[in-house]
Design an enzyme around this catalytic site. Sequence first.
Site, mmCIF file in Angstrom:
data_model
loop_
_atom_site.group_PDB
_atom_site.id
_atom_site.type_symbol
_atom_site.label_atom_id
_atom_site.label_comp_id
_atom_site.label_asym_id
_atom_site.label_seq_id
_atom_site.Cartn_x
_atom_site.Cartn_y
_atom_site.Cartn_z
ATOM 1 N N CYS A 1 0.819 -1.113 -0.040
ATOM 2 C CA CYS A 1 -0.071 -0.181 0.129
ATOM 3 C C CYS A 1 1.074 1.306 -0.077
ATOM 4 C CB CYS A 1 -1.191 -0.074 1.197
ATOM 5 S SG CYS A 1 -0.499 -0.791 2.706
ATOM 6 N N GLN B 1 0.598 -11.067 -2.640
ATOM 7 C CA GLN B 1 -0.880 -10.763 -2.212
ATOM 8 C C GLN B 1 -1.630 -10.094 -3.519
ATOM 9 O OE1 GLN B 1 -0.091 -7.686 0.449
ATOM 10 N NE2 GLN B 1 -0.975 -8.740 2.109
ATOM 11 N N ASP C 1 -3.169 -7.782 -4.377
ATOM 12 C CA ASP C 1 -3.582 -6.474 -3.724
ATOM 13 C C ASP C 1 -4.058 -5.558 -4.585
ATOM 14 O OD1 ASP C 1 -3.260 -5.389 -1.147
ATOM 15 O OD2 ASP C 1 -1.348 -5.364 -1.140
ATOM 16 N N HIS D 1 -5.591 -1.224 -4.277
ATOM 17 C CA HIS D 1 -5.978 0.036 -3.467
ATOM 18 C C HIS D 1 -7.058 0.679 -4.385
ATOM 19 C CE1 HIS D 1 -2.526 -1.868 -1.587
ATOM 20 N NE2 HIS D 1 -3.091 -1.555 -0.305
ATOM 21 N N HIS E 1 -8.549 -1.082 0.928
ATOM 22 C CA HIS E 1 -7.598 -1.891 0.741
ATOM 23 C C HIS E 1 -8.382 -3.357 0.343
ATOM 24 C CE1 HIS E 1 -4.314 0.096 3.152
ATOM 25 N NE2 HIS E 1 -5.282 0.881 3.081
#
Length: 641
Positions: free
Chosen positions: A337, A384, A386, A388, A518
């Site tokens: 992040c 991850q 991931d 955002h 997130h």
Amino acid sequence: MISITLPDGSVRQYEKGTTAMQIAQSISEGLARNVLGAEVNGEVWDASRAIEEDASVKLLTWNDDKGKSTFWHSSAHLLAEALEVLYPGIKFGIGPAIETGFYYDVDFGDREFSSDDFKQIEDKMLELAKQKETFERKSVSKADALAYFTQKGDEYKLDLIKDLEDGKITFYTQGNFTDLCRGPHIPHTGVIKAIKLTNVAGAYWRGDETRKQLTRIYGVSFPKASELTEYLKFIEEAKKRDHRKLGKELELFAFSEKVGAGLPLWLPKGTALRQKLQDFLQRAQIKAGYEPVVTPHIGHKQLYITSGHYEKYGADAFQPIQTPVEGEEFFLKPMNCPHHCEIYKTKPRSYKDLPVRYAEFGTVYRYEQSGELHGLTRVRGFTQDDAHLFCRPDQVREEFKKVIDLVLYVFGALGFDDYTAQVSLRDPENKAKYIGTDENWDLAEAAIINAATEKGLRTVVEYGEAAFYGPKLDFMVKDALGRKWQLGTIQVDYNLPERFELEYTGSDNQKHRPVMIHRAPFGSLERFVAVLIEHCGGQFPLWLAPEQFIILPVSEKYEETAKNLLDSLNNSDICGLIDFRDEKVGRKIRDAELKKIPYMLIVGEKEVESGTVSVRKHGSIDLGSMSPQAFKELLIKEITV
């Protein structure tokens, strides 16, 4: 008299000082026999503890998670009592209930101990249980607690007492054993009818590798012998599905001491599986408006100081990387992040640009203690899925709901149908663990609760489980064996935009802070693959299988036919291989079954003459003969479904 409100909303009057057990007896003797404890105004108590004022009371039995936890915590005390009888002079650390039973950390001194000693301990525990020893609670002063364990010579209990507040210390005694404990406990040991010690491991005192390693003894117990029998069957099935065992057998991943503990090596078949998962989610993300990004595996120390990760994850991070420039330090990234925040800042943003959604399959690193590493579920380097999202405050609820939809789409495609959404909030009693203002936390928590409610999710609320920068919605998934795993997670964050001074220009031409969401539907690819392996026992959905079929030529004579067939099928985005070994076809079939390959195609004289293939499905299912085109259509249809 006091008023007791029961879970069904009914209110009963009882004398002041009534216990939960007496309340149960007033309802029915059968209920009273099954009561293990009680939830009094949200706090779990002993069933024998006096209730002095009006209260909401829920009677806990084996069918309640908190009742089960009380049962197992009491079993840990019974284990300690048995150990003290069998090994006089040993010292004790902690003995909590866990999700699958209990454990106790023990210092045996110079004595040798192994699983060979389990039977003797189990017998002693059952012998003590039959004496129906009551668990007696006693409040003690800090001075008396220190004096008791000083005399006993148990430095671990003294270390624990050091941190306790005087006036809030309790002992519990059953039989001849007394322990430092908050409780609660079951009424008496006689409730425990079946016991199995399951494992022995090492555990550093207080999780500190610089302190002594204790012996951790794991166990499980039940109120009925038949439940232990069922549990042992479950354990045998779980062993068959163990992702470490199947990962080796199916040639998916490996570990190397030379590479380093907790750093998985993905083998070709495992890489194919992993890539299919990434491609699947990548397609869904792009369709949902996400933009792929890539960030470095390291970052400057100042990046993580700004984000707060340096302060919060410092103990779990690898040591700094020194550069030739004096005083310059980099870290292996513990999270993606902060990097995404810096990408957001690369250009000015308008309210019309939001939401911005960045997605990355980013590998992160955390130095987990060696004793906690476990296959793919607990590693030091993991990837991850991931993303955002940076959005305006008025967009948070809608964006959060869209992320929920994406998570549920992933679960549905992979057969995870039984899940609960856990609303993970901060601990109201320990706000120092978290960054950010109360106002931002209140906004974030409300956004999660409202979105989950609007999506009709089955939720539970857990205090103290939030990330340090914001609350979360964690998806707790049950696998085929009924075990719970935390997989997908979504978090609302008002704090990192503050710390990184993220901005956008609003319709009023003023600067505003975006809100950050997130999200990671898989959580991490490593953990997700581990859970998926155990959920499906290595028999992956056809679209995900690294090898969807295998061609088994009866002899070398039919290898050219097999090669042509493979080329034809692989051209249709179906992946398979040929078993060229000089083995009888029966052996090839058995080996393909063990490798859990979904389909087997047998090619011999009969098949060549008829222009067909003999098709077998994993699980010894004979589908008979069909043309290559019909088989191709069969696979494409199953993959599409």
